[in-house]
Write a protein that holds these residues in place. Structure first.
Motif, mmCIF file in Angstrom:
data_model
loop_
_atom_site.group_PDB
_atom_site.id
_atom_site.type_symbol
_atom_site.label_atom_id
_atom_site.label_comp_id
_atom_site.label_asym_id
_atom_site.label_seq_id
_atom_site.Cartn_x
_atom_site.Cartn_y
_atom_site.Cartn_z
ATOM 1 N N PHE A 205 84.820 -41.511 -92.830
ATOM 2 C CA PHE A 205 85.181 -42.502 -91.816
ATOM 3 C C PHE A 205 86.479 -42.184 -91.082
ATOM 4 C CE2 PHE A 205 82.358 -44.916 -94.633
ATOM 5 C CZ PHE A 205 81.483 -45.453 -93.691
ATOM 6 N N LEU A 206 87.365 -41.418 -91.699
ATOM 7 C CA LEU A 206 88.635 -41.120 -91.045
ATOM 8 C C LEU A 206 88.631 -39.772 -90.347
ATOM 9 C CD1 LEU A 206 91.495 -42.169 -90.549
ATOM 10 C CD2 LEU A 206 92.220 -40.997 -92.627
ATOM 11 N N HIS A 207 87.860 -38.822 -90.871
ATOM 12 C CA HIS A 207 87.900 -37.472 -90.318
ATOM 13 C C HIS A 207 86.622 -37.094 -89.557
ATOM 14 C CE1 HIS A 207 91.682 -36.514 -92.279
ATOM 15 N NE2 HIS A 207 91.209 -37.049 -93.387
ATOM 16 N N LEU A 208 85.447 -37.372 -90.137
ATOM 17 C CA LEU A 208 84.205 -36.942 -89.501
ATOM 18 C C LEU A 208 83.757 -37.900 -88.401
ATOM 19 C CD1 LEU A 208 82.099 -35.639 -92.538
ATOM 20 C CD2 LEU A 208 83.366 -34.316 -90.840
ATOM 21 N N LEU A 209 83.677 -39.191 -88.734
ATOM 22 C CA LEU A 209 83.126 -40.154 -87.783
ATOM 23 C C LEU A 209 83.880 -40.197 -86.450
ATOM 24 C CD1 LEU A 209 80.882 -42.199 -87.431
ATOM 25 C CD2 LEU A 209 82.402 -43.954 -88.389
ATOM 26 N N PRO A 210 85.227 -40.232 -86.442
ATOM 27 C CA PRO A 210 85.921 -40.269 -85.138
ATOM 28 C C PRO A 210 85.651 -39.052 -84.271
ATOM 29 C CG PRO A 210 87.412 -40.917 -86.902
ATOM 30 C CD PRO A 210 86.189 -40.374 -87.563
ATOM 31 N N ASN A 211 85.307 -37.921 -84.875
ATOM 32 C CA ASN A 211 85.028 -36.717 -84.098
ATOM 33 C C ASN A 211 83.563 -36.611 -83.692
ATOM 34 O OD1 ASN A 211 87.633 -34.992 -84.133
ATOM 35 N ND2 ASN A 211 87.415 -35.653 -86.252
ATOM 36 N N VAL A 212 82.707 -37.414 -84.326
ATOM 37 C CA VAL A 212 81.295 -37.432 -83.969
ATOM 38 C C VAL A 212 81.033 -38.435 -82.845
ATOM 39 C CG1 VAL A 212 78.974 -37.973 -84.810
ATOM 40 C CG2 VAL A 212 80.539 -36.656 -86.244
ATOM 41 N N VAL A 213 81.760 -39.553 -82.879
ATOM 42 C CA VAL A 213 81.504 -40.659 -81.942
ATOM 43 C C VAL A 213 81.591 -40.240 -80.471
ATOM 44 C CG1 VAL A 213 82.447 -42.846 -81.110
ATOM 45 C CG2 VAL A 213 82.055 -42.506 -83.544
ATOM 46 N N PRO A 214 82.612 -39.477 -80.027
ATOM 47 C CA PRO A 214 82.653 -39.117 -78.597
ATOM 48 C C PRO A 214 81.403 -38.398 -78.112
ATOM 49 C CG PRO A 214 84.766 -38.652 -79.626
ATOM 50 C CD PRO A 214 83.826 -39.010 -80.733
ATOM 51 N N THR A 215 80.877 -37.486 -78.922
ATOM 52 C CA THR A 215 79.652 -36.792 -78.540
ATOM 53 C C THR A 215 78.476 -37.755 -78.452
ATOM 54 O OG1 THR A 215 80.415 -34.763 -79.603
ATOM 55 C CG2 THR A 215 78.063 -34.942 -79.166
ATOM 56 N N LEU A 216 78.390 -38.687 -79.415
ATOM 57 C CA LEU A 216 77.293 -39.640 -79.407
ATOM 58 C C LEU A 216 77.413 -40.632 -78.257
ATOM 59 C CD1 LEU A 216 76.769 -40.402 -83.200
ATOM 60 C CD2 LEU A 216 75.507 -38.856 -81.720
ATOM 61 N N ILE A 217 78.637 -40.960 -77.843
ATOM 62 C CA ILE A 217 78.811 -41.841 -76.690
ATOM 63 C C ILE A 217 78.207 -41.209 -75.441
ATOM 64 C CG2 ILE A 217 80.523 -42.817 -75.118
ATOM 65 C CD1 ILE A 217 82.300 -43.332 -77.512
ATOM 66 N N VAL A 218 78.454 -39.916 -75.275
ATOM 67 C CA VAL A 218 77.939 -39.211 -74.101
ATOM 68 C C VAL A 218 76.417 -39.164 -74.128
ATOM 69 C CG1 VAL A 218 77.890 -37.020 -72.872
ATOM 70 C CG2 VAL A 218 80.034 -37.846 -73.852
ATOM 71 N N ILE A 219 75.841 -38.700 -75.222
ATOM 72 C CA ILE A 219 74.389 -38.572 -75.274
ATOM 73 C C ILE A 219 73.720 -39.941 -75.353
ATOM 74 C CG2 ILE A 219 74.526 -36.296 -76.324
ATOM 75 C CD1 ILE A 219 73.719 -37.545 -78.965
ATOM 76 N N GLY A 220 74.434 -40.944 -75.893
ATOM 77 C CA GLY A 220 73.889 -42.294 -75.904
ATOM 78 C C GLY A 220 73.787 -42.870 -74.505
ATOM 79 N N THR A 221 74.817 -42.612 -73.683
ATOM 80 C CA THR A 221 74.772 -43.073 -72.295
ATOM 81 C C THR A 221 73.629 -42.411 -71.541
ATOM 82 O OG1 THR A 221 77.180 -43.328 -72.352
ATOM 83 C CG2 THR A 221 76.127 -43.357 -70.200
ATOM 84 N N LEU A 222 73.470 -41.109 -71.752
ATOM 85 C CA LEU A 222 72.343 -40.418 -71.123
ATOM 86 C C LEU A 222 71.011 -40.883 -71.710
ATOM 87 C CD1 LEU A 222 73.864 -36.814 -71.081
ATOM 88 C CD2 LEU A 222 73.650 -38.364 -69.148
ATOM 89 N N GLY A 223 71.036 -41.246 -73.002
ATOM 90 C CA GLY A 223 69.814 -41.708 -73.648
ATOM 91 C C GLY A 223 69.313 -43.035 -73.110
ATOM 92 N N VAL A 224 70.221 -43.853 -72.563
ATOM 93 C CA VAL A 224 69.795 -45.131 -71.981
ATOM 94 C C VAL A 224 68.822 -44.891 -70.835
ATOM 95 C CG1 VAL A 224 70.572 -47.158 -70.707
ATOM 96 C CG2 VAL A 224 71.869 -46.376 -72.684
ATOM 97 N N SER A 225 69.131 -43.916 -69.986
ATOM 98 C CA SER A 225 68.235 -43.619 -68.868
ATOM 99 C C SER A 225 66.882 -43.116 -69.371
ATOM 100 C CB SER A 225 68.877 -42.584 -67.939
ATOM 101 O OG SER A 225 69.115 -41.357 -68.623
ATOM 102 N N THR A 226 66.900 -42.317 -70.429
ATOM 103 C CA THR A 226 65.639 -41.837 -70.999
ATOM 104 C C THR A 226 64.823 -42.991 -71.564
ATOM 105 O OG1 THR A 226 66.705 -39.732 -71.575
ATOM 106 C CG2 THR A 226 64.626 -40.241 -72.662
ATOM 107 N N ALA A 227 65.492 -43.925 -72.237
ATOM 108 C CA ALA A 227 64.797 -45.085 -72.798
ATOM 109 C C ALA A 227 64.211 -45.960 -71.694
ATOM 110 C CB ALA A 227 65.757 -45.894 -73.662
ATOM 111 N N ILE A 228 64.954 -46.127 -70.604
ATOM 112 C CA ILE A 228 64.454 -46.940 -69.488
ATOM 113 C C ILE A 228 63.214 -46.294 -68.879
ATOM 114 C CG2 ILE A 228 65.000 -47.719 -67.157
ATOM 115 C CD1 ILE A 228 67.906 -48.064 -68.097
ATOM 116 N N LEU A 229 63.253 -44.980 -68.689
ATOM 117 C CA LEU A 229 62.084 -44.280 -68.144
ATOM 118 C C LEU A 229 60.889 -44.375 -69.087
ATOM 119 C CD1 LEU A 229 63.484 -40.995 -66.537
ATOM 120 C CD2 LEU A 229 62.335 -42.890 -65.387
#
Length: 298
Positions: A205-229
């Motif tokens: 939670f202190l070392h891995l998760l904070p470094n994973v979240v930024p990448t997931l934010i980006v692909i999650g935002t792009l994933g919204v458009s995929t889900a809508i389609l």
């Protein structure tokens, strides 16, 4: 000799120092045209969804609100459909369903994929092999096939379609999370934290998760458009939204036989889908650029 608590603090300082100082996130996001345009489009969509009862001129389900198949005019800016319902009102209310689809579907896939990827990447050994082989099996099928299989089990409907789309995207998010975790585990700050005797929860939670979240934010935002389609496609096939829901994909499906008589019934829902997808894609690109470590101040 340095005590373990002091060494753990030193490892935390090393992790902080290893990340370059980025520009202000919002300043970086608004600096490029992609982020700015995408943010404006998404903001308009959210505004329409939140204020639909106020800004919609008519009830989206009200039949005979105007003449049947009336062309766009000052009274009905986007015309009316074959039941006399106002197309503009249905598109405005459809923004609510669109946001709901994107948030719920991505929320399901991102949370489950994050959990699987974190557990597999951190644990290693047989746990990693079992979990990732299961992900690989699911990843071998296209998302639409998994979604159709889920709908065959759950039944048709917009809620089931959102759940099905979320389940179908879990393998993608799990693979991405697993890859990022493996990269972070090989970095000096993580090895220093392990050597300092940091516990499992601290490492995750202190070392891995904070470094994973930024990448997931980006692909999650792009994933919204995929889900809508994907949801629009399922609704177009009659497997998602059901009448009289004002969902854009269903509006396209119900108007396909009237394209020659009332083309506005397909044009405006199609433009709404295309603009929304474009907005989330541009916003995702803007967030990626804003979170890029290379975008730093000297």
């Amino acid at each position: 000799m340095i005590h373990s608590s002091s060494t753990a603090e030193l490892a935390d300082d090393l992790a902080t120092a290893s990340a370059p100082r980025k520009r202000s996130f919002w300043r970086a996001l608004l600096a490029g045209p992609s982020g700015l345009i995408g943010l404006v489009i998404v903001a308009v969509l959210i505004f329409a969804a939140l204020t639909a009862p106020v800004i919609a001129p008519y009830d989206p389900l009200r039949m005979a609100a105007g003449p049947r198949l009336d062309a766009p005019s000052t009274n009905y800016l986007m015309g009316t459909d074959d039941f006399g319902r106002d197309v503009l009102s249905r598109i405005i209310y459809g923004a609510r369903l669109t946001l709901q689809i994107g948030v719920i579907a991505v929320g399901i896939s991102l949370s489950c994929g994050l959990l699987l990827g974190l557990v597999a990447g951190y644990s290693s050994g047989w746990t990693e092999r079992v979990l990732m082989r299961l992900v690989d099996v699911l990843f071998s099928f296209t998302e639409i096939v998994i979604a159709l299989a889920c709908l065959a089990i759950f039944g048709v409907g917009l809620t089931n379609a959102m759940i099905a789309i979320g389940i179908a995207s879990i393998p993608f998010y799990a693979r991405v999370t697993h890859s990022v975790v493996l990269v972070e585990k090989g970095k000096p700050y993580f090895e220093a934290a392990v050597a300092a005797g940091a516990g499992h929860l601290r490492l995750i939670f202190l070392h891995l998760l904070p470094n994973v979240v930024p990448t997931l934010i980006v692909i999650g935002t792009l994933g919204v458009s995929t889900a809508i389609l994907a949801a629009a496609g399922l609704s177009f096939l009659g497997l998602g939204a059901q009448p009289p829901q004002p969902e854009w994909g269903f509006m396209l499906s119900s108007s396909r036989d009237l394209i020659s008589r009332a083309p506005w019934m397909m044009i405006f829902p199609g433009l709404a889908i295309a603009t929304t997808v474009l907005g989330f894609n541009l916003l995702g690109d803007g967030i990626r650029e804003a979170l890029d470590p290379r975008q730093t101040d000297r």
